[in-house]
Every structure is written in structure tokens, then in C-alpha cells.
Design a protein around this motif. Structure first.
Motif, PDB file in Angstrom:
ATOM      1  N   ALA A 446       0.893  -1.296  -0.090  1.00 23.32           N
ATOM      2  CA  ALA A 446       0.021   0.139   0.010  1.00 23.32           C
ATOM      3  C   ALA A 446       0.914   1.126   0.111  1.00 23.32           C
ATOM      4  O   ALA A 446       0.388   2.176   0.209  1.00 23.32           O
ATOM      5  N   VAL A 447       2.052   1.363  -0.391  1.00 20.75           N
ATOM      6  CA  VAL A 447       3.000   2.369  -0.511  1.00 20.75           C
ATOM      7  C   VAL A 447       3.527   2.625  -1.971  1.00 20.75           C
ATOM      8  O   VAL A 447       3.545   1.482  -2.784  1.00 20.75           O
ATOM      9  N   GLY A 448       4.086   3.919  -2.056  1.00 18.96           N
ATOM     10  CA  GLY A 448       4.708   3.919  -3.380  1.00 18.96           C
ATOM     11  C   GLY A 448       6.074   3.259  -3.669  1.00 18.96           C
ATOM     12  O   GLY A 448       6.793   3.443  -2.484  1.00 18.96           O
ATOM     13  N   HIS A 449       6.164   2.974  -4.664  1.00 15.46           N
ATOM     14  CA  HIS A 449       7.433   2.061  -5.001  1.00 15.46           C
ATOM     15  C   HIS A 449       7.439   1.835  -6.537  1.00 15.46           C
ATOM     16  O   HIS A 449       6.238   1.265  -6.888  1.00 15.46           O
ATOM     17  N   PRO A 450       8.479   1.609  -7.185  1.00 17.97           N
ATOM     18  CA  PRO A 450       8.593   1.347  -8.499  1.00 17.97           C
ATOM     19  C   PRO A 450       7.761   0.029  -8.948  1.00 17.97           C
ATOM     20  O   PRO A 450       7.079  -0.230 -10.001  1.00 17.97           O
ATOM     21  N   GLN A 451       8.228  -0.930  -7.917  1.00 18.70           N
ATOM     22  CA  GLN A 451       7.724  -2.605  -8.187  1.00 18.70           C
ATOM     23  C   GLN A 451       5.986  -2.439  -7.914  1.00 18.70           C
ATOM     24  O   GLN A 451       5.504  -3.141  -8.492  1.00 18.70           O
ATOM     25  N   MET A 452       5.727  -1.571  -7.033  1.00 16.88           N
ATOM     26  CA  MET A 452       4.320  -1.458  -6.478  1.00 16.88           C
ATOM     27  C   MET A 452       3.605  -0.840  -7.707  1.00 16.88           C
ATOM     28  O   MET A 452       2.276  -1.113  -8.043  1.00 16.88           O
ATOM     29  N   ASP A 453       4.170  -0.038  -8.462  1.00 13.55           N
ATOM     30  CA  ASP A 453       3.925   0.431  -9.836  1.00 13.55           C
ATOM     31  C   ASP A 453       3.345  -0.327 -10.742  1.00 13.55           C
ATOM     32  O   ASP A 453       2.206  -0.463 -11.482  1.00 13.55           O
ATOM     33  N   LYS A 457       0.009   0.027 -10.012  1.00 13.60           N
ATOM     34  CA  LYS A 457      -0.841   1.193 -10.798  1.00 13.60           C
ATOM     35  C   LYS A 457      -0.695   1.065 -12.204  1.00 13.60           C
ATOM     36  O   LYS A 457      -1.626   1.756 -12.746  1.00 13.60           O
ATOM     37  N   THR A 458       0.169   0.345 -12.873  1.00 17.55           N
ATOM     38  CA  THR A 458      -0.005   0.131 -14.337  1.00 17.55           C
ATOM     39  C   THR A 458      -1.519  -0.668 -14.883  1.00 17.55           C
ATOM     40  O   THR A 458      -2.156  -0.203 -15.885  1.00 17.55           O
ATOM     41  N   PRO A 459      -1.562  -1.583 -14.060  1.00 14.41           N
ATOM     42  CA  PRO A 459      -2.913  -2.224 -14.600  1.00 14.41           C
ATOM     43  C   PRO A 459      -4.154  -1.621 -13.801  1.00 14.41           C
ATOM     44  O   PRO A 459      -5.141  -1.683 -14.469  1.00 14.41           O
ATOM     45  N   LEU A 460      -4.063  -0.960 -12.720  1.00 13.36           N
ATOM     46  CA  LEU A 460      -5.464  -0.231 -12.497  1.00 13.36           C
ATOM     47  C   LEU A 460      -5.566   1.106 -12.887  1.00 13.36           C
ATOM     48  O   LEU A 460      -6.706   1.765 -12.984  1.00 13.36           O
ATOM     49  N   GLY A 461      -4.412   1.660 -13.090  1.00  6.15           N
ATOM     50  CA  GLY A 461      -4.389   3.225 -13.568  1.00  6.15           C
ATOM     51  C   GLY A 461      -4.280   4.212 -12.230  1.00  6.15           C
ATOM     52  O   GLY A 461      -4.638   3.751 -11.173  1.00  6.15           O
ATOM     53  N   GLU A 462      -4.124   5.312 -12.367  1.00  2.00           N
ATOM     54  CA  GLU A 462      -3.580   6.378 -11.339  1.00  2.00           C
ATOM     55  C   GLU A 462      -4.962   6.304 -10.316  1.00  2.00           C
ATOM     56  O   GLU A 462      -4.660   6.294  -9.079  1.00  2.00           O
ATOM     57  N   GLU A 463      -6.202   6.606 -10.878  1.00  2.00           N
ATOM     58  CA  GLU A 463      -7.266   6.892 -10.249  1.00  2.00           C
ATOM     59  C   GLU A 463      -7.511   5.566  -9.294  1.00  2.00           C
ATOM     60  O   GLU A 463      -7.857   5.929  -8.151  1.00  2.00           O
ATOM     61  N   ARG A 464      -7.554   4.497  -9.744  1.00  2.00           N
ATOM     62  CA  ARG A 464      -7.828   3.303  -8.847  1.00  2.00           C
ATOM     63  C   ARG A 464      -6.863   2.942  -7.956  1.00  2.00           C
ATOM     64  O   ARG A 464      -6.875   2.561  -6.864  1.00  2.00           O
TER      65      ARG A 464
END
Length: 716
Positions: A446-453, A457-464
Motif C-alpha cells: 500500500a505504499v509508493g514504489h516502482p515495483q508496486m507501480d 498502478k500500471t494495471p489499475l490506472g492512477e485513479e484506482r
């Protein structure tokens, strides 16, 4: 260059004194420990041990703070003032002066993987530099050479996110190292594995086996030949053809793994996994008095990718759970994967993926399979622990939970929803309305990190992505919530709940603000984070376990931890740096930092970079040396994160410099870490290695672009 031999024990006192004199401005002070009426389980009994003069945060709403505790027969006899516990002291009572130290209940980790941490980690091919392909191959070659009698090589966890093209490593690379013995290497996500041709052959997976649902096998381009990467339930077919360590071989490695958890204050774990050999190995430790944790295994149902039993054997094992129950092992749980991971589109979403228009994904199995299983287990009083990431998956599973509770209102089982990545507020309301439902969240997702992106983030999109893990909403809606590290399938290479705890409070990567925040509106308070990792976890387990442990109350198990700082006073960005000084489980000291450091002999300091000289001052020495020498444990040397550490992937030039060490006979003992030294105000990349009888710490020097030796640690 200078070389100095230093006695670690002599420096420990200096370290404690120096760190006690920090200049940070404290946050609002909690009220002074005040007890008007002592909580006494049995008056006037003589205690086995008393802990005095502490700042004891009990997590008991009726008595949040205490000054002292008395322990007898593994339980808390008195929780109150110094005078209260002094009345229980006799000639044989061990008296511990806390000196104002912060004390809290032992950590309850609601979702972790200590068993696969053995078979895929310290008991197998332990990939010590999981982001470096050359180091990975060196680790595999060395393990194969050192274990010629093994008939299967299991290991992990290699990094996803670009190290291999499409995160799809090739079987031919492994074939060159081990052509005749199956190899199975789990990825960091836990949802894919790298295997060799022999593993595929034994599982009967060839070009005639098609991908069906979540049974996924990557193929060579333009052909149907499996290329060596298997995903999700495809791993089941492979593992069915292989096997784990035998219980007697597994047990000593499990003991080492549990020692790691003890170092971070963990006294209860829900392994989100469970196989026969694992439970039997844990039982062997318990029989010998060496199992220093409570285990609540969730046994592998048909969706578990790493089960070594076929379908019929798996179902029979779950129904026979009582045969494996002991005082400390309570396996009345079943682990069900409702879905997989957003990055592989194996979760069911209510709206299509951002990177796959028109695709809403899917659950692992047909809805009716889940309905039948959950109703069956709830009717038998077995708790279902369901892995749920997609909002669509959550909605469908909650549909079944509602039916299960209505059909079997008197069931003793709990309906547990795990992870809750995208569970929306409407479905949280439905979950809150159920009397038997609980939930857990995994903070390091639940935190920011390139691997979490890449994962989210990539599959869900920024809003979700900015709506994931609504933990604050779940708590406010009255859902019983516990927290789980998901270790080792996460970003942190240790089961460090304080690292995870900071993630919940800040919703950013602990130790750095480089990657921003994720759904910051759902950040929670420190007190809520502590509760979720203690009493909340015990409550979420169900079966009345919160009456036995999870808070510091008279009559409950004496599970408590002593910390080097007060979590409710320090800046929240320093929570991750917390060190456990002592872990007490059922009244027994199972980890003591001073004793662990005394177990070291000497540290030979060798500095080849003048800029690093201040980094090994006495005040920082304890940051560099971790006393993890279990099982000959030179492979388990680590570092403390007292001054901050970023759990991020090292740049290519850093990996390259450290990779060159493998050619000099050094073996990696930990992934490279980014550490900030407060004395110099600089950040360094460091790498632990092992050679001969010593653990050697290296730092990356950017000027010549080389690794320089910092410390050598020898066993006593």
C-alpha cells in the motif's frame, strides 16, 4: 586504510547511551503511566519474573498504560504499578529494570509465509541478490554443487519488473546448471516461478498442454513449447510432481526462520499456507520445546499454487486438520485464493484494466466452486482465509459470506477476507454487517514504489491506484481488522512489522519520500497501527484467541516486547527504524539484543574510503552488525535500519559493482540496501557477503565505481 579490532559488547553500552540522547523533538506526550487499581489474575502469588519502571502500552482500553508487570507460569499475573508487582516478588523472582523503555504486546502477524520462507529460502536456493541475474546464477550453481544429493532444488525469490524480458526467464539457463534434477524458483510476487525442463517433464507439461484459466505456462514465441516460466495455478501442476523437505529436515530450518520473526517481536503468526510436512516439522520443534511462536496455519485449498498434494489429498488433509493440532499449532483454517494479481490480470475487477481495455480479469475458479467450498468449511467451523485483491472478486466472495452466515449462523468459523486491495466502500459496509467476518490488510503493498507501480498502478490506472487498501474506512466501519506482513513475498527482506507499520501511518515508502503517497486519505494513527498488529490480529483470528493474547492484561499469555523507542512519541517517519531489544513469549525470553551482540566475538573494521570512516563510529556500529548467527548462520547476517533504509532496487552500476564480488569467492547474504548514515548525511549502497568463516560488509563507492570493504564479522 585502517584496521581496528573492536569488542562489540563494550560498544553496545555506548550505543545505547548515545541513542538515548536523541535531539528529535517529540510528538505530543501520552499520559504518564497511571494505574488506580491493579489488574491482578491471582493475588499474592509469587511471580517468576517482574518487569519494572517501564512505559508499558497495553492496548487494553480499560488500562492503556502500566508501569510494571509480573509473570507466572507463562501468564501475566499483575499489570499495574511498581508497587503492585513488587508485592509478588520473592527470592526466586527474576527482576528486570526497564529503565523507562517502551513495552507493547507481541506482534500478531496475520498473513505471512514462514513455511515457504524455508523451502523457497533458507532451506533451499536462497537468492541473495534477487535483482542481479549473474548473482542469481552464481547462487544456483553454488547450491547445486553443495547439495549433490538433493532430488529437487526449490528456491526464490527473483525480482520481477524488467530483470527478465516480460518477467519470463528461460528454462534453458537452468538446464545448463541442473539438467537432471528439477528446479523450481519462486518469483518475488509469489504468482510465478522459473523452472527447468526436468521440472516440466516430471509434471507432464509440454507443447500439448494448453493454458486454461489460471493454469498459465509461458511459451517460446511462435510455438507452444513451454519456455520455463509458469504462472498462478500452473505452479500447482509443477509442485504436484515435486516435494518439500521431509519434516525432520524442515524443522531445524523452520527454527531458524522463527528466530528471525522473534528478532522483530513476532509472537503469533498466521501462515497463509499449510502442508503436511510443514505442520509435522513445526510439531517436532514443539515436542522439543523449540517452537517459540504460536502458529495458525491456513491449509492449502485447491487454488494454492505451491501445494505439493493433489486435489483429493488436499481436501482430505483439510478435513483432517484436528490430527495436526497441538497447543501451539492451531490449523483450523483454510487458505483459498479468490484471485491472483492485478499485474497478471488474474483478479476480477468491476471495470476493465487500464492496460488491457475491455478486460475485467477473472477469479481463479468458477464461482460455484468457491460457494461450495466456503459453505462446506463454514458448516464445519473451519475458518476460511480468502485472498482477495480485485473489487469484483471481493463482491462475489462477500456474496458467499452472506449466504454462509445466514445458512450456518452458529458456526464457530470466521469468514476472513485477506489483503483487500480494491474492496470498495459499499462492499466494506456489507462485510461490516456480518457477525462472523474479519479482514486483514498487507501494508507493504500500500505504499509508493516502482515495483508496486508495476503490480498495481500500471494495471489499475492512477485513479484506482489512489483508492487501494481502504484500511481506515474498514476500521471506522467497525470491521475487525488485523495486519499481515506477507513476508517474504514483499519489498522488505525481513519480517519487520515496524517497517510495515510506518507504511500504514504515512502511506509512503518508509525511509524515503521519493515515491510519493498512495491513498493518503486512508492513513491511520500510530495507535491504530499498533492495535492492528497486536490485539486486532488476535481478534481477527477468531476462536476467542483475543482472550488469550494480543494485549497486556492479567490472565493473558505473557507475550510482550521491549523496544528502543516509544512509538507514540517519535516522529512517524522514524517508526521503521525501531529495534526490538527483547521478545518475551509465554514468559520466556526468546530474543535479547544485548545477549545476541555478546554472542559475537570481534569486528575487524577495514576502511578503504575516507568518506566512510565516520560511518563506523561507535554510535553507528550496531547499525552495521546484526547478531543473526543461527544455524552457523553466516548466511543470515543483516543490518539494522536505525538511521533509515530504503527498500528499493539498486541501480545497474551498483549491482554491477557488487556482482563482481562473486568472482572473488564472496557469496551474497542479503540483497543490496540503501542506507543513510546520520553522521555524514550521506546515503550508501551496502551489500553483505559471506566468505570462509566471516561475513563481510561492502559499500559502493561512486568515484571509482567499485565496492569497498567496510566490515568483517567473525563468529565466536
Amino acid at each position: 586504510m585502517r584496521a581496528t579490532t573492536v569488542n562489540v559488547h563494550l560498544l553496545t553500552t555506548a550505543i545505547l547511551l548515545l541513542t538515548a540522547c536523541g535531539s528529535e523533538e517529540p510528538r505530543e506526550q501520552p499520559p504518564a503511566a497511571k494505574v488506580t487499581e491493579p489488574a491482578v489474575a491471582e493475588a499474592r502469588e509469587i511471580a517468576d519474573a517482574v518487569y519494572r519502571n517501564g512505559r508499558i502500552y497495553t492496548v487494553n482500553e480499560a488500562q492503556l498504560w502500566a508501569e510494571a508487570v509480573a509473570i507466572k507460569d507463562g501468564k501475566l499475573l499483575v499489570v499495574g504499578s511498581n508497587a503492585d508487582v513488587d508485592a509478588t516478588a520473592g527470592e526466586s523472582t527474576r527482576v528486570v529494570e526497564l529503565g523507562g523503555k517502551f513495552v507493547m504486546p507481541g506482534i500478531v502477524d496475520m498473513h505471512a509465509h514462514p513455511f515457504t520462507g524455508v523451502d523457497m529460502g533458507i532451506g533451499g536456493v536462497n537468492l541473495t541478490a534477487p535483482g542481479d541475474p549473474e548473482a542469481i546464477l552464481a547462487d544456483i550453481r553454488q547450491f547445486v554443487a553443495e547439495h549433490p544429493d538433493r532430488d529437487v532444488f526449490l528456491g526464490g525469490n527473483w525480482n520481477i519488473g524488467g530483470m527478465f524480458v516480460n518477467d519470463s526467464p528461460d528454462k534453458k539457463v537452468l538446464d545448463e546448471i541442473a539438467p537432471d534434477v528439477p528446479v523450481f524458483l519462486l518469483s518475488q510476487s509469489g504468482h510465478s516461478a522459473w523452472v527447468n525442463s526436468k521440472a516440466l517433464e516430471l509434471a507432464g507439461v509440454d507443447d500439448t498442454v494448453d493454458n486454461v484459466g489460471s493454469y498459465i505456462f509461458d511459451r517460446y514465441e511462435g510455438t507452444n513449447e513451454p519456455s520455463g516460466t509458469v504462472r498462478d495455478n500452473g505452479m500447482v501442476l509443477i509442485m504436484n510432481a515435486l516435494h518439500y523437505l521431509a519434516p525432520e529436515d524442515f524443522a531445524p530450518f523452520l527454527e531458524m526462520e522463527i528466530e528471525r520473526y522473534s528478532r522483530y517481536g513476532v509472537t503469533a503468526i498466521q501462515p497463509a499456507e499449510g502442508s503436511i510436512t510443514w505442520l509435522l516439522g513445526a510439531a517436532l520443534l514443539e515436542q522439543e520445546g523449540r517452537l517459540d511462536v504460536r502458529l495458525f496455519p491456513a491449509l492449502d485449498w485447491l487454488t494454492s499454487q505451491l501445494r505439493a498434494l493433489d486435489d483429493e489429498e488436499s481436501l482430505a488433509f483439510i478435513d483432517d486438520w484436528k490430527s495436526y493440532q497441538t497447543e501451539l499449532i492451531r490449523p483450523h483454517y483454510v487458505k483459498i485464493f479468490g484471485d491472483g494479481g492485478a499485474d497478471s490480470h488474474t483478479v476480477l475487477m468491476k471495470e476493465p484494466f487500464a492496460d488491457s481495455p475491455g478486460n475485467v480479469g477473472s477469479m481463479f475458479r468458477p464461482f460455484e466452486d468457491y460457494r461450495e467450498a466456503i459453505l462446506h468449511y463454514h458448516s464445519k467451523g473451519i475458518t476460511v482465509h480468502v485472498h482477495v485483491l480485485g473489487d469484483g472478486t471481493a463482491a462475489r466472495i462477500i456474496d458467499i459470506f452472506e449466504e454462509a452466515e445466514a445458512t450456518y449462523p452458529d458456526s464457530e468459523g470466521v469468514l476472513h477476507l485477506s489483503h483487500n486491495q480494491s474492496t470498495d466502500h459499499e462492499d466494506l459496509d456489507r462485510l461490516a454487517a456480518l457477525k462472523k467476518a474479519t479482514a486483514s490488510f498487507s501494508p507493504m503493498l500500500a505504499v509508493g514504489h516502482p515495483q508496486m507501480d508495476l503490480f498495481l498502478k500500471t494495471p489499475l490506472g492512477e485513479e484506482r491506484h489512489q483508492q487501494v487498501f481502504p484500511v481506515k474506512a474498514a476500521i471506522e466501519k467497525g470491521i475487525t481488522v488485523g495486519f499481515g506482513s506477507d513476508f517474504p513475498s514483499s519489498l522488505v527482506p525481513e519480517p519487520n512489522s515496524f517497517f510495515y507499520m510506518e507504511g500504514w501511518v504515512t502511506r509512503q515508502m518508509p525511509g524515503t519520500d521519493e515515491y510519493g503517497t498512495v491513498n493518503a486519505d486512508q492513513a491511520i494513527g500510530v495507535d491504530q497501527a499498533i492495535r492492528g498488529f497486536t490485539l486486532g490480529g488476535a481478534e481477527a483470528l477468531g476462536a476467542g484467541y483475543s482472550d488469550q493474547f494480543g494485549s497486556i492484561e492479567a490472565g493473558k499469555s505473557a507475550d510482550l516486547i521491549v523496544l528502543d523507542r516509544n512509538l507514540l512519541e517519535i516522529p512517524v517517519t522514524e517508526i521503521h527504524a525501531t529495534k526490538v531489544e527483547r521478545t518475551v513469549f509465554r514468559g520466556k525470553v526468546v530474543f535479547d539484543r544485548v545477549e545476541a551482540i555478546e554472542a559475537l566475538d570481534v569486528v575487524e573494521i577495514q576502511i578503504t574510503n575516507a568518506d566512510l570512516d565516520n560511518a563506523v563510529d561507535a554510535a553507528d556500529l550496531d547499525l552495521l552488525v546484526e547478531a543473526e548467527f543461527g544455524g552457523g548462520g553466516r548466511n543470515s547476517i543483516g543490518i539494522d535500519h536505525t538511521v533509515g533504509a530504503g527498500a528499493r532496487s539498486a541501480p545497474d552500476e551498483v549491482n554491477g559493482a557488487f556482482a563482481s564480488l562473486s568472482g572473488q569467492g564472496y557469496r551474497f547474504a542479503r540483497p543490496a540496501r540503501s542506507v543513510y548514515w546520520k553522521n555524514t548525511g550521506s546515503t550508501y549502497w551496502i551489500q553483505w557477503t559471506v566468505k570462509d568463516d566471516a561475513a563481510v560488509l561492502w559499500a559502493y563507492d561512486p568515484e571509482p565505481g567499485k565496492a569497498v570493504q567496510v566490515l568483517r564479522v567473525k563468529e565466536k
